[in-house]
Design a protein around this motif. Structure first.
Motif, PDB file in Angstrom:
ATOM      1  N   SER A 251      69.390  27.112 -40.416  1.00  0.00           N
ATOM      2  CA  SER A 251      68.727  26.422 -39.315  1.00  0.00           C
ATOM      3  C   SER A 251      67.221  26.484 -39.490  1.00  0.00           C
ATOM      4  O   SER A 251      66.694  27.279 -40.271  1.00  0.00           O
TER       5      SER A 251
ATOM      6  N   SER B  85      72.642  30.779 -30.094  1.00  0.00           N
ATOM      7  CA  SER B  85      72.821  30.235 -31.443  1.00  0.00           C
ATOM      8  C   SER B  85      74.266  30.367 -31.890  1.00  0.00           C
ATOM      9  O   SER B  85      74.819  29.462 -32.524  1.00  0.00           O
TER      10      SER B  85
ATOM     11  N   ASP C 266      63.828  26.221 -36.723  1.00  0.00           N
ATOM     12  CA  ASP C 266      63.167  25.966 -35.441  1.00  0.00           C
ATOM     13  C   ASP C 266      61.786  25.428 -35.778  1.00  0.00           C
ATOM     14  O   ASP C 266      60.905  26.164 -36.213  1.00  0.00           O
TER      15      ASP C 266
ATOM     16  N   GLU D 157      70.143  22.270 -37.666  1.00  0.00           N
ATOM     17  CA  GLU D 157      71.008  23.363 -38.113  1.00  0.00           C
ATOM     18  C   GLU D 157      72.291  22.784 -38.687  1.00  0.00           C
ATOM     19  O   GLU D 157      72.788  21.752 -38.226  1.00  0.00           O
TER      20      GLU D 157
ATOM     21  N   ASN E 140      69.286  37.579 -33.310  1.00  0.00           N
ATOM     22  CA  ASN E 140      70.342  36.631 -33.689  1.00  0.00           C
ATOM     23  C   ASN E 140      71.202  36.422 -32.446  1.00  0.00           C
ATOM     24  O   ASN E 140      72.213  37.066 -32.256  1.00  0.00           O
TER      25      ASN E 140
END
Length: 669
Positions: free
Chosen positions: A163, A83, A165, A146, A79
């Motif tokens: 979010s 981000s 990816d 996101e 994490n």
């Protein structure tokens, strides 16, 4: 118009960055012409600075990312801090400080570090949507984006985010097979598709007490999938059908709590990370001469666990900052694999894969004492001395239990040579992080490779010397230059195992050195108002004795160079901007004992974009990239026996994927 100042207009509020004077301080007005939506947008516009995430560091100790949030390291690994920056609204940023890491009372940081000084007073939100389409053979990428919200309730600040990816990639082209004399023995047309999504939910909670207590809790959960398909039509192998899938879930819980104690501050840090990854690979081969179909399949289940507890006690004695730290960690890898081969009747039969079912566990403890102080008004010293004890246990075939004691530490100096020139020098004794997959036998059906298990692996160690110089050019921009050399012991590369096997293993020594440049030039001072030019370049050279031939070569697959440049023009007095960017890279050959893989990539990635910073309150950017047709070439040489023997045959591949259209929509609420 905001200014970039050589000193802050107010002291930093956080414990880590508050003990030093920044090299430069940027107030929010400095970034106005870029209309940033998040703190990440702002950091990316700091002259001569690039974010280094430091994800591969060993444990939660010294080093890591060169970004701080309110003077604190981010207590997470997967994490990541990038981000987190994307979830801090630009309206919540008070200022951004550029600091020499060696002057902080945060041991391990050196070179340029940014500190985001921010606050949360009300409920705010950020969102982005990043669709992308390749012109050829791939599905559109519509699901990348996101949304996050941040708010405050009393002494608790919080952030929630959702979010994804997403990726939809692929390429196509011709692969030729050549014999030892260079004659073509097969010609194949191949198409590759790589699709996947990684949806994630994350939350962060921060507590700030009246007595100096600060607590952070970061949570994330991700459930992703990947599918790789490759279709090949040839003159000998009429059809090759390759399929690889992964369906993964993972979670991470990380947190820390700092409170005053006995005249100093005690910080307790913890992290728990788990990942469950089932892989499946299947290949079918159909031949032009109608011989029976061939095929194989491999099912692998991998569980990875990391648990870390750390305590840091820091105090001040006169002008000196001291910190005593202890850390304990348990890392575990559990793998199970089943290999099957298609028989002539069309039925899959099990095939032994010795050493593929195993558990590898490392228990580690470390302790360190750090000391830092200014030696003069322009010179700062920071040093640390410590060591670690680790025990590695491997079950299964050939399992071993081994223990190691490794010294570690560093000494660094930061010198403000002139008001605009900052120099730093660092000498470090480092212990590398092992890849537990290297201990376990594995098969790569797509590449037709197999590794034996190697329970004899030991962590690499190195002496690292780093030098960094930052020249502040004032209104013209900034240049940040770095140079490094590492003297490595027990480096991990491909080595012989037994008479015919191979696997990652230790080689006695290696040398790695390199230079890099991060630079920004703002052309306003010469009359080109709104024009900015960024150039980043890295060159890296490594050398080790090849375990088969004894001849020195680069580390297998090591980066050789990376280059990127961007020219951006923000039209004065309006909301429009446009720009062009270019990037390329090269890497060393991947070396196995019976193969040599080359990556002769020709043509970099050239792109253009246009941006409007106020489309009904949104920032919208449209881009077109890969305009000169970057290829993804690959040449692999197979040898009779091992690589010191004659050539058996060569696979020579060249693939293209065409231009890429991208759209970015960012907003706040």
């Amino acid at each position: 118009m905001g200014l970039a100042q050589d000193a802050p207009d107010a002291p930093a509020p956080a414990s880590g960055a508050g003990a030093t004077t920044p090299l430069r301080s940027f107030d929010p007005g400095y970034f106005d012409r870029f209309a940033p939506r998040t703190a990440l947008d702002m950091v990316r516009q700091i002259p001569g600075f690039s974010i280094a995430e430091g994800e591969d560091r060993r444990g939660l100790g010294q080093g890591g990312s060169n970004v701080l949030i309110n003077g604190e390291r981010f207590s997470g690994k997967s994490n990541d801090v990038v981000s987190e920056l994307g979830r801090i609204g630009a309206s919540n940023v008070i200022r951004i400080e550029l600091i020499d890491g060696a002057t902080l009372n945060l041991p391990g940081l050196t070179g340029q570090v940014v500190n985001i000084v921010s606050k949360v007073d009300s409920l705010t939100g950020q969102f982005r949507w990043s669709p992308r389409v390749r012109f050829r053979r791939t599905d559109p990428q519509f699901l990348d984006g996101e949304v996050s919200i941040s708010g405050k309730a009393g002494k608790i600040a919080y952030t929630l985010s959702l979010s994804n990816d997403s990726f939809r990639n692929g390429n196509a082209g011709i692969e030729r097979v050549l014999d030892a004399n260079g004659a073509v023995t097969d010609r194949r047309y191949e198409e590759l598709y790589v699709d996947g999504d990684r949806p994630r939910i994350a939350a962060g909670v921060k507590y700030q007490g009246d007595g100096g207590q600060v607590g952070n809790l970061n949570l994330s959960y991700e459930r992703g999938w990947t599918e790789i398909r490759e279709d090949s039509d040839g003159e000998v192998v009429r059809d090759r059908d390759y399929l690889e899938t992964e369906k993964e879930y993972n979670y991470e819980i990380g947190g820390d709590f700092l409170f005053p104690l006995w005249g100093g501050n005690l910080k307790l840090i913890g992290l728990r990370r788990f990942e469950h990854s089932p892989f499946f690979t299947r290949i079918f081969l159909d031949f032009e001469d109608r011989r029976p179909r061939e095929g194989n399949r491999l099912a692998t289940v991998i569980d990875e666990t990391e648990t870390i507890a750390r305590a840091e006690y820091g105090w001040k004695a006169g002008k000196a900052d001291w910190q005593l730290s202890v850390e304990g960690a348990i890392n575990k890898l559990d793998t199970r694999a089943e290999l099957n081969l298609l028989d002539t009747a069309g039925t899959f039969q099990p095939v032994p894969l010795p050493g593929s079912d195993a558990v590898v566990e490392e228990k580690r403890a470390e302790m360190g004492l750090s000391y830092g102080r200014p030696l003069s008004s322009t010179l700062t010293l920071q040093t640390s001395l410590g060591g670690e004890y680790s025990q590695i246990v491997q079950s299964g075939v050939g399992g071993l239990t081994r223990s190691f004691i490794r010294p570690k530490g560093f000494v660094s100096l930061a010198w403000k040579a002139t008001p605009r020139l900052d120099l730093s020098l660092r000498l470090q004794r480092d212990v590398g992080q092992l890849n537990f997959f290297d201990f376990v036998a594995s098969a790569d059906l797509g590449a037709e490779n197999q590794n034996s298990g190697n329970p004899e692996l030991v962590p690499q160690q190195s002496w690292n010397v780093d030098f960094q110089a930052t020249q502040n050019l004032g209104a013209l921009g900034s240049i940040n230059a770095k140079a490094f050399v590492n003297f490595v012991e027990d480096i991990v590369d491909q080595v012989p195992i037994g008479a015919t096997g191979e696997a990652p293993g230790n080689i006695a020594s290696a040398t790695i050195w390199g230079v890099s440049l991060d630079s920004t030039f703002k052309m306003d001072v010469i009359g080109w108002t709104g024009v900015r030019f960024d150039i980043d370049y890295t060159y890296r050279k490594s050398s080790l004795p090849d375990p088969l031939t004894g001849i020195r070569r680069r580390i297998s697959g090591d980066t050789i160079h990376e280059f990127s440049a961007e020219l951006r023009y923000d039209i004065p007095g309006g909301d429009w901007a446009m720009g062009a960017n270019y990037s390329d890279f090269s890497q060393a050959d991947e070396v196995r004992l019976s193969q040599l893989a080359e990556f002769p990539i020709r043509g970099g990635d050239l792109g253009f974009y246009i941006e409007n910073k106020n489309v009904r309150g949104l920032t919208v950017r449209a881009g077109l990239s890969n305009l000169i047709g970057t290829n993804e070439a690959f040449r692999r040489t197979f040898y009779v026996g091992r690589r010191d023997g004659p050539v058996a045959f060569v696979e020579d591949r060249e693939r293209f994927f065409g231009p890429v259209v991208s759209l970015g929509i960012n907003g706040s609420f």
